[in-house]
Write a protein that holds these residues in place. Structure first.
Motif, PDB file in Angstrom:
ATOM      1  N   VAL A 174       0.833  -1.195   0.000  1.00 37.71           N
ATOM      2  CA  VAL A 174       0.000   0.000   0.000  1.00 37.71           C
ATOM      3  C   VAL A 174       0.875   1.255   0.000  1.00 37.71           C
ATOM      4  O   VAL A 174       0.627   2.218  -0.734  1.00 37.71           O
ATOM      5  N   ALA A 175       1.925   1.241   0.810  1.00 36.25           N
ATOM      6  CA  ALA A 175       2.811   2.403   0.936  1.00 36.25           C
ATOM      7  C   ALA A 175       3.561   2.690  -0.358  1.00 36.25           C
ATOM      8  O   ALA A 175       4.026   3.812  -0.571  1.00 36.25           O
ATOM      9  N   PHE A 176       3.670   1.697  -1.248  1.00 28.18           N
ATOM     10  CA  PHE A 176       4.348   1.912  -2.529  1.00 28.18           C
ATOM     11  C   PHE A 176       3.640   2.985  -3.349  1.00 28.18           C
ATOM     12  O   PHE A 176       4.253   3.630  -4.197  1.00 28.18           O
ATOM     13  N   SER A 177       2.351   3.196  -3.082  1.00 21.88           N
ATOM     14  CA  SER A 177       1.605   4.234  -3.796  1.00 21.88           C
ATOM     15  C   SER A 177       2.219   5.607  -3.555  1.00 21.88           C
ATOM     16  O   SER A 177       2.210   6.465  -4.446  1.00 21.88           O
ATOM     17  N   PHE A 178       2.784   5.823  -2.355  1.00 20.03           N
ATOM     18  CA  PHE A 178       3.402   7.114  -2.089  1.00 20.03           C
ATOM     19  C   PHE A 178       4.725   7.262  -2.848  1.00 20.03           C
ATOM     20  O   PHE A 178       5.090   8.365  -3.253  1.00 20.03           O
ATOM     21  N   GLY A 179       5.436   6.160  -3.056  1.00 22.47           N
ATOM     22  CA  GLY A 179       6.627   6.206  -3.887  1.00 22.47           C
ATOM     23  C   GLY A 179       6.284   6.608  -5.311  1.00 22.47           C
ATOM     24  O   GLY A 179       6.985   7.416  -5.927  1.00 22.47           O
ATOM     25  N   LEU A 180       5.166   6.052  -5.838  1.00 20.73           N
ATOM     26  CA  LEU A 180       4.710   6.434  -7.170  1.00 20.73           C
ATOM     27  C   LEU A 180       4.280   7.898  -7.200  1.00 20.73           C
ATOM     28  O   LEU A 180       4.520   8.610  -8.180  1.00 20.73           O
ATOM     29  N   SER A 206       5.508  10.333  -5.372  1.00 24.63           N
ATOM     30  CA  SER A 206       6.723  11.159  -5.378  1.00 24.63           C
ATOM     31  C   SER A 206       7.355  11.187  -6.767  1.00 24.63           C
ATOM     32  O   SER A 206       7.828  12.232  -7.230  1.00 24.63           O
ATOM     33  N   LEU A 207       7.347  10.038  -7.437  1.00 22.65           N
ATOM     34  CA  LEU A 207       7.914   9.978  -8.782  1.00 22.65           C
ATOM     35  C   LEU A 207       7.068  10.786  -9.758  1.00 22.65           C
ATOM     36  O   LEU A 207       7.589  11.541 -10.588  1.00 22.65           O
ATOM     37  N   GLY A 208       5.732  10.647  -9.670  1.00 30.30           N
ATOM     38  CA  GLY A 208       4.833  11.418 -10.524  1.00 30.30           C
ATOM     39  C   GLY A 208       4.980  12.910 -10.283  1.00 30.30           C
ATOM     40  O   GLY A 208       4.952  13.710 -11.229  1.00 30.30           O
ATOM     41  N   LEU A 209       5.174  13.290  -9.021  1.00 28.68           N
ATOM     42  CA  LEU A 209       5.379  14.687  -8.673  1.00 28.68           C
ATOM     43  C   LEU A 209       6.622  15.241  -9.368  1.00 28.68           C
ATOM     44  O   LEU A 209       6.591  16.324  -9.951  1.00 28.68           O
ATOM     45  N   GLY A 244      -0.033  12.353  -7.838  1.00 30.18           N
ATOM     46  CA  GLY A 244       1.352  12.769  -8.011  1.00 30.18           C
ATOM     47  C   GLY A 244       1.527  13.746  -9.154  1.00 30.18           C
ATOM     48  O   GLY A 244       2.205  14.768  -9.024  1.00 30.18           O
ATOM     49  N   LEU A 245       0.896  13.448 -10.297  1.00 30.99           N
ATOM     50  CA  LEU A 245       0.986  14.351 -11.440  1.00 30.99           C
ATOM     51  C   LEU A 245       0.334  15.699 -11.129  1.00 30.99           C
ATOM     52  O   LEU A 245       0.854  16.755 -11.507  1.00 30.99           O
ATOM     53  N   ALA A 246      -0.807  15.676 -10.435  1.00 28.47           N
ATOM     54  CA  ALA A 246      -1.486  16.928 -10.070  1.00 28.47           C
ATOM     55  C   ALA A 246      -0.615  17.760  -9.143  1.00 28.47           C
ATOM     56  O   ALA A 246      -0.458  18.973  -9.331  1.00 28.47           O
ATOM     57  N   ASP A 247      -0.038  17.121  -8.146  1.00 23.20           N
ATOM     58  CA  ASP A 247       0.786  17.838  -7.186  1.00 23.20           C
ATOM     59  C   ASP A 247       2.021  18.436  -7.867  1.00 23.20           C
ATOM     60  O   ASP A 247       2.389  19.591  -7.628  1.00 23.20           O
TER      61      ASP A 247
END
Length: 406
Positions: free
Chosen positions: A51-57, A59-62, A114-117
């Motif tokens: 679940v926490a991997f979503s935050f890694g994605l 950060s990458l999208g950001l 991530g892309l929005a941020d």
């Protein structure tokens, strides 16, 4: 438009700053993500690590969106792109509320949010800095400080929403609240005009991204930024585990690391950001690197107790917060203000790369020691670069410019 002309538009400048601070506060809310890992793990019947991997994605999208935002701003303007980022963030959170599997979570919370941020973060920051060329450090500190405060403020907001409305409703309300703040902030903003100015030592030339990447200084700065992000994001991400595993603190005591990091991070943003308007910015980066080296040396070479552990975390978090605050203005010092969003956008990919590099090295080689040693080595190299780097000479750009004019 030169600096004196910019200062003749005080209302526009300060409205843009106000809108940027409001927008950055809302965008910073994504850093409360750890509050949701436990409940999402139960809902999706998946391990917390997955679940926490979503935050890694996220950060990458950001980082990726930040590197592309300059193109969007050129075509649609800062106000329209920011409004679009707010709407996309709300959509991402709405889809996250209805996610029933990991892949949907990764696409909604990771990719879309991530892309929005990222689309809003660097673009609004760079645009605001352009409005205040005489106070670049202070303006960066205000904007990035607001981003950091957003994570703290929304920690309480999202905590209260979770307690009263449940997981799904919290994501929906969070998205609507963030979108509303971002749109209000966007309506206060205006695109900064192109600038022309004369520097006492050389003509203040604006390098395009294509021209910047041909200069060694660009990649020297990129390595410094990557190193700062890797050290800061890795140590901050595993601080509680370091406290329990290396210092043998209780879980409750080790959890105090979150508070220490938050205070040190915000202090670094404000102190080093303001300091960067009073001395050479590259020297501020050198100072930040020395502070980070001190913290890493404590982690790597001493038998830590509770006090030295929190001191080391504070050093790393202070340096990280200060570095990401000073860097936009530093890049503009080297390559000009007009193309800052693009020139800093590519360097900002180091944030996404740094967010996964530390964890990747730790998982491949096991334990903290190898990762700390790599970070120490990169910090020493970065310190050497910061002490030896020089501003690009005007002649380095004159030939390409002549070719373009002909």
């Amino acid at each position: 438009m030169n600096q004196s002309q910019l200062t003749s538009y005080p209302r526009t400048r300060w409205l843009t700053l106000t809108g940027t601070v409001i927008t950055q506060f809302a965008l910073g809310s994504v850093y409360t993500w750890s509050l949701f890992n436990g409940q999402l793990s139960q809902k999706l019947d998946a391990p917390v690590s997955q679940v926490a991997f979503s935050f890694g994605l996220l950060s990458l999208g950001l980082a990726i969106a930040s590197s592309l935002a300059g193109k969007l701003q050129e075509r649609f303007g800062v106000r329209n792109v920011t409004i679009g980022a707010g709407i996309l963030m709300a959509l991402g959170f709405w889809l996250t509320a209805h996610a029933d599997n990991l892949m949907m979570l990764y696409l909604s919370a990771g990719v879309l949010v991530g892309l929005a941020d990222g689309a809003g973060y660097l673009m609004t920051l760079s645009n605001c800095v352009k409005w205040f060329p005489e106070r670049k450090g202070m303006i960066s500190a205000c904007a990035i400080g607001a981003y950091g405060l957003g994570s703290l403020g929304f920690k309480f907001i999202c905590g209260a929403l979770l307690a009263n409305f449940g997981l799904e409703q919290t994501f929906v309300i969070w998205g609507l609240l963030a979108m509303s703040m971002i749109i209000v902030g966007a309506l206060l903003m205006r695109d900064a005009p192109q600038q022309t100015a004369i520097n006492s030592a050389r003509e203040c030339t604006d390098y395009t991204l294509a021209q910047s990447v041909r200069l060694p200084q660009y990649w020297m700065l990129a390595l410094m930024f990557l190193t700062a992000c890797m050290s800061g994001l890795y140590v901050i991400g595993v601080a509680k585990d370091i406290g329990e595993g290396l210092v043998h603190l209780t879980t409750q005591t080790a959890a105090n690391a979150v508070t220490v990091i938050a205070i040190a991070n915000l202090s670094g943003r404000l102190i080093l950001g303001i300091l960067s308007d009073k001395m050479a910015r590259i020297r501020v980066i050198s100072l930040a690197q020395l502070i980070s080296l001190t913290g890493m040396a404590v982690l790597l070479f001493t038998h830590m107790n509770e006090t030295s552990f929190f001191f080391s975390l504070a050093c790393v978090a202070f340096s990280f917060g200060g570095t990401i605050t000073v860097f936009p203005s530093l890049v503009s010092d080297f390559f000009g203000l007009n193309n800052l969003t693009k020139n800093y956008g590519l360097i900002y990919l180091g944030f996404g790369i740094g967010s996964v590099m530390g964890s990747l090295v730790a998982s491949l080689f096991g334990g903290f020691t190898v990762t700390f040693s790599l970070i120490m080595t990169l910090l020493v190299i970065s310190l050497f670069l910061s002490l030896t780097i020089r501003l690009p000479l005007r002649q380095a750009l004159s030939q390409p410019l002549l070719q373009q004019r002909n």
